[in-house]
Design an enzyme around this catalytic site. Sequence first.
Site, mmCIF file in Angstrom:
data_model
loop_
_atom_site.group_PDB
_atom_site.id
_atom_site.type_symbol
_atom_site.label_atom_id
_atom_site.label_comp_id
_atom_site.label_asym_id
_atom_site.label_seq_id
_atom_site.Cartn_x
_atom_site.Cartn_y
_atom_site.Cartn_z
ATOM 1 N N ASP A 19 0.860 -1.193 0.000
ATOM 2 C CA ASP A 19 0.000 0.000 0.000
ATOM 3 C C ASP A 19 0.887 1.231 0.000
ATOM 4 O OD1 ASP A 19 -2.265 1.768 0.384
ATOM 5 O OD2 ASP A 19 -3.308 0.081 1.335
ATOM 6 N N ASN A 74 -6.059 -4.932 -5.804
ATOM 7 C CA ASN A 74 -7.232 -4.448 -5.082
ATOM 8 C C ASN A 74 -7.171 -2.952 -4.785
ATOM 9 O OD1 ASN A 74 -9.461 -4.826 -2.903
ATOM 10 N ND2 ASN A 74 -7.697 -4.119 -1.709
ATOM 11 N N TYR A 108 -14.351 6.279 -12.604
ATOM 12 C CA TYR A 108 -14.413 4.996 -11.882
ATOM 13 C C TYR A 108 -15.098 3.941 -12.754
ATOM 14 C CZ TYR A 108 -15.077 2.053 -7.672
ATOM 15 O OH TYR A 108 -15.038 1.040 -6.734
ATOM 16 N N LYS A 151 -13.155 0.598 -13.941
ATOM 17 C CA LYS A 151 -13.606 -0.719 -13.489
ATOM 18 C C LYS A 151 -14.124 -1.549 -14.668
ATOM 19 C CE LYS A 151 -12.665 -0.105 -9.092
ATOM 20 N NZ LYS A 151 -11.557 -0.843 -8.455
ATOM 21 N N ALA A 153 -19.922 -1.308 -0.332
ATOM 22 C CA ALA A 153 -19.496 -2.037 0.866
ATOM 23 C C ALA A 153 -18.982 -1.053 1.899
ATOM 24 C CB ALA A 153 -18.405 -3.047 0.506
ATOM 25 N N THR A 166 -16.585 0.369 3.701
ATOM 26 C CA THR A 166 -15.163 0.663 3.892
ATOM 27 C C THR A 166 -14.974 2.176 3.761
ATOM 28 O OG1 THR A 166 -14.509 0.629 1.577
ATOM 29 C CG2 THR A 166 -14.562 -1.514 2.696
#
Length: 267
Positions: free
Chosen positions: A40, A88, A153, A157, A186, A188
Site C-alpha cells: 500500500d 485491489n 471509476y 472498473k 461495501a 469501507t
Amino acid sequence: MTDSTPAPGSVALITGGTGGFGRALATKLREREVTAVLADLDSERNRSVAADLGCPFVALDVTDRAANEAVVAQVEAEHGRLDAAYLNAGISAAKSEDALDLDEFMRVVEIDLFGVVYGVQAARPAIRRAGGGAIVVTASLAGLAPMATDPGYSVAKGGAIAFVRSMAPRLAREGTTISAICPGFADTAIIDRIRHEFTAAGFPVLTAEEVADAMIAAWAEGEPGAAYVVQPGVGTVNYRFKGVPAARTEAGEPAAVPETLRPKDMR
Ligand SMILES: NC(=O)c1ccc[n+]([C@@H]2O[C@H](COP(=O)([O-])OP(=O)(O)OC[C@H]3O[C@@H](n4cnc5c(N)ncnc54)[C@H](O)[C@@H]3O)[C@@H](O)[C@H]2O)c1
C-alpha cells in the site's frame, strides 16, 4: 462459489492491502496459514495496520510500473514464492459534479485500471514460477453498471473487467486463473463521503468480510475470466455476459472469426 481454501503455506500479495477489503482478506488468509503481504502507499498508518494484523508490509504506489516489479521481486526473495496476487488498490472520484474534472478522471483510471495492468504484468512470471496460481482483481459493480456520478471509476472498473476477460486464456495456459470481483457498495473508507445517504435511505451495504470471502473463493476455485458480482442479500454470483450478435455471411449463416484472431486454445 463455495468457500474452499487456498493451500496453507502459500503466499499472496494484496495491493491496497491496508484498506477495508485488504484487511478483511488478510485476516481470513492468515487464519488459513497463508502469508499475506500487504502492499500500500507508504505511511505510518499503513505500516502499523499491517503490523497489527501480523502481516509483512511493502510500500507500493500501483501507478509506478517499476515499483510493481520490485515489490514482486521482494516478495519472492523474502517469502520464496508468489501464489496469488490480489490487485485491489483503488480510489473513486472525490467530487461528483456535472463538470467532468479530467485530472481527477485520469487519476482514477491510472490507479484503478493501469495499476491493475502493471500488477498483472509484474505478478505473472512469479506466479508461473510457483507452478501457477491466481490473480484476483477487485473491480466493481460500477464496471458492469456504470455510475452516472463517477465516469472515471466506471471506465476504470469496466476496463479492468475487460482486461481480465482478455488476459484470461493466455494466463490459463500457464496455470494462472485471473478473475474479477464486482462488489456493490461495501462498508469501507471508500464510501465515507456517501455512507450517510445509504443510512438515510435504508439501503443495504456489504461488509468487507462478505467481499473477502468472495476474494478467497476466486483464488481457490475461480473460473478464468469470470466476473463475480457480490451484492447484499444475494451473495456471490458468476455474472453471465449476454454476448454480442455474431456477424453473418451473405448466405445469412453465422460467420466464424478468423482462426488467427482466436485465442490459441479456442482454435
Ligand atoms: N467499498 C466499496 O463500496 C467498493 C465497491 C466496489 C469495489 N470497491 C473496490 O475495492 C477496492 C478496495 O477498496 P476498499 O473498499 O477496501 O476501500 P479503501 O479505501 O478502504 O481501500 C483502498 C486502498 O487502496 C489504497 N490505494 C489507493 N491508491 C493507491 C495507490 N496508488 N497505490 C497503492 N495503494 C493505493 C489505499 O491506500 C487503501 O488502503 C478498490 O479497488 C475499490 O474501488 C470498493
